[in-house]
Write a protein that holds these residues in place. Structure first.
Motif, PDB file in Angstrom:
ATOM      1  N   LYS A   9      -6.820 -21.564   7.884  1.00  0.00           N
ATOM      2  CA  LYS A   9      -7.119 -22.757   7.112  1.00  0.00           C
ATOM      3  C   LYS A   9      -7.736 -23.791   8.047  1.00  0.00           C
ATOM      4  N   LYS A  10      -8.550 -24.671   7.475  1.00  0.00           N
ATOM      5  CA  LYS A  10      -9.208 -25.682   8.283  1.00  0.00           C
ATOM      6  C   LYS A  10      -8.399 -26.972   8.250  1.00  0.00           C
ATOM      7  N   VAL A  11      -7.956 -27.412   9.415  1.00  0.00           N
ATOM      8  CA  VAL A  11      -7.116 -28.592   9.534  1.00  0.00           C
ATOM      9  C   VAL A  11      -7.871 -29.676  10.296  1.00  0.00           C
ATOM     10  N   LEU A  12      -7.924 -30.854   9.721  1.00  0.00           N
ATOM     11  CA  LEU A  12      -8.496 -32.019  10.397  1.00  0.00           C
ATOM     12  C   LEU A  12      -7.361 -32.791  11.054  1.00  0.00           C
ATOM     13  N   VAL A  13      -7.400 -32.910  12.368  1.00  0.00           N
ATOM     14  CA  VAL A  13      -6.397 -33.667  13.116  1.00  0.00           C
ATOM     15  C   VAL A  13      -7.003 -35.003  13.505  1.00  0.00           C
ATOM     16  N   PHE A  26      -4.668 -26.695  20.154  1.00  0.00           N
ATOM     17  CA  PHE A  26      -4.305 -25.429  20.803  1.00  0.00           C
ATOM     18  C   PHE A  26      -3.268 -24.672  19.984  1.00  0.00           C
ATOM     19  N   ASN A  27      -2.221 -25.367  19.563  1.00  0.00           N
ATOM     20  CA  ASN A  27      -1.130 -24.697  18.867  1.00  0.00           C
ATOM     21  C   ASN A  27      -1.484 -24.336  17.431  1.00  0.00           C
ATOM     22  N   LEU A  28      -2.280 -25.153  16.761  1.00  0.00           N
ATOM     23  CA  LEU A  28      -2.698 -24.816  15.407  1.00  0.00           C
ATOM     24  C   LEU A  28      -3.658 -23.630  15.412  1.00  0.00           C
ATOM     25  N   GLU A  29      -4.530 -23.581  16.408  1.00  0.00           N
ATOM     26  CA  GLU A  29      -5.421 -22.424  16.519  1.00  0.00           C
ATOM     27  C   GLU A  29      -4.622 -21.165  16.848  1.00  0.00           C
ATOM     28  N   ALA A  30      -3.585 -21.314  17.673  1.00  0.00           N
ATOM     29  CA  ALA A  30      -2.718 -20.170  17.965  1.00  0.00           C
ATOM     30  C   ALA A  30      -1.974 -19.715  16.714  1.00  0.00           C
ATOM     31  N   ASP A  31      -1.745 -20.649  15.784  1.00  0.00           N
ATOM     32  CA  ASP A  31      -1.065 -20.326  14.535  1.00  0.00           C
ATOM     33  C   ASP A  31      -2.027 -19.739  13.501  1.00  0.00           C
ATOM     34  N   GLY A  32      -3.314 -19.617  13.871  1.00  0.00           N
ATOM     35  CA  GLY A  32      -4.271 -18.968  12.984  1.00  0.00           C
ATOM     36  C   GLY A  32      -5.157 -19.884  12.189  1.00  0.00           C
ATOM     37  N   HIS A  33      -5.146 -21.193  12.504  1.00  0.00           N
ATOM     38  CA  HIS A  33      -5.968 -22.140  11.769  1.00  0.00           C
ATOM     39  C   HIS A  33      -7.183 -22.546  12.595  1.00  0.00           C
ATOM     40  N   ASN A  54     -14.220 -27.889   2.513  1.00  0.00           N
ATOM     41  CA  ASN A  54     -13.753 -26.885   3.462  1.00  0.00           C
ATOM     42  C   ASN A  54     -12.540 -27.337   4.272  1.00  0.00           C
ATOM     43  N   ILE A  55     -12.056 -28.549   4.024  1.00  0.00           N
ATOM     44  CA  ILE A  55     -10.888 -29.050   4.746  1.00  0.00           C
ATOM     45  C   ILE A  55      -9.646 -28.807   3.895  1.00  0.00           C
ATOM     46  N   ASP A  56      -8.680 -28.121   4.459  1.00  0.00           N
ATOM     47  CA  ASP A  56      -7.486 -27.738   3.704  1.00  0.00           C
ATOM     48  C   ASP A  56      -6.317 -28.692   3.899  1.00  0.00           C
ATOM     49  N   LEU A  57      -6.300 -29.415   5.011  1.00  0.00           N
ATOM     50  CA  LEU A  57      -5.181 -30.322   5.284  1.00  0.00           C
ATOM     51  C   LEU A  57      -5.593 -31.320   6.356  1.00  0.00           C
ATOM     52  N   VAL A  58      -5.015 -32.523   6.290  1.00  0.00           N
ATOM     53  CA  VAL A  58      -5.270 -33.562   7.291  1.00  0.00           C
ATOM     54  C   VAL A  58      -3.956 -33.941   7.961  1.00  0.00           C
TER      55      VAL A  58
END
Length: 246
Positions: A9-13, A26-33, A54-58
């Protein structure tokens, strides 16, 4: 580091502290996002405007240079965006939590936070949002998830409340709370149960968040919000929903 096999999923931080932002990525990408970073509120809104579908969560920090996280969330909701928002706050005061909910946040987490808790909250919001999206997409092949009472219709798939010719968009938190009350029609439900069973928040969370959401829903549902007939207060307990008050 937390590792997951969940679909990407695409997450905007939105975080102005570089070390926190890079750690989250780093950790969100490691979690598959997949992750996009923004360090100001203005940059976040520009990113959402350019790529909102295309953004699934902020993940949204409250304290930002320029406009703050509350303003970002409020503008997103005003523009009709229902993207889930997990708000981060360093202060953790009840006022900050309530301000975040009022602005349209779906969940909050106080800094400093446990990484495993952050990942769990993010994935829970993503799952709930995915359920709603799937329900809307399958609306033509399954009975609509709607509830009608007293001339009002709640469309839980569309996260929308219709009263006569007016439509009121509901955030995920508002829709889930109203659904929970409707499912327990006529029964007194405690604030504690609502926090734990609707939003998966710990029991020591300030329960005034529930009072705020009830007040907001009453503006949509009640003819006279100061004299509620459908979303009734049960003194010393919480609230109950009454579809057809006498």
């Amino acid at each position: 580091m937390v590792v997951s096999t969940a679909p990407e999923k695409k997450v905007l931080v939105v975080e102005d502290e570089a070390h926190i932002a890079s750690g989250l990525r780093f950790n969100l990408e490691a979690d598959g996002h997949s992750v996009v970073l923004a360090d100001t509120g203005e940059a976040a809104l520009a990113t959402i405007a350019a790529d909102w579908s295309n953004i699934d969560l902020v993940v949204l920090d409250v304290m930002l240079p320029g406009i703050d996280g509350f303003t970002v969330a409020s503008r997103m909701r005003t523009q009709g965006s229902l993207i889930p928002i997990l708000m981060l706050t360093a202060r953790g005061r009840a006022e900050d939590v309530l301000d975040g909910f009022e602005a349209g946040a779906d969940d909050y987490l106080q800094k400093p936070f446990e990484l495993s808790i952050l990942i769990a909250r993010i994935n829970a919001l993503l799952r709930r949002h995915a359920w709603h999206v799937a329900a809307r997409e399958n609306a033509n092949t399954r009975p609509p998830d709607v509830y009608t009472f007293a001339g009002k219709t709640v469309d839980f798939d569309a996260q929308e409340l219709r009263v006569k010719n007016k439509k009121y968009p509901l955030t995920l938190m508002e829709a889930n709370l109203l659904r929970y009350l409707v499912q327990h029609e006529g029964k007194a439900v405690s604030r504690k149960n609502m926090l734990e069973e609707v939003w998966n928040l710990r029991e020591d969370t300030d329960t005034r968040a529930i009072d705020h959401f009830i007040a907001r829903l009453r503006k949509y549902v009640e003819k006279e919000p100061s004299r509620p007939r459908h979303l009734q207060t049960v003194r010393g307990v919480g609230y109950k929903f009454v579809a057809a008050p006498k």
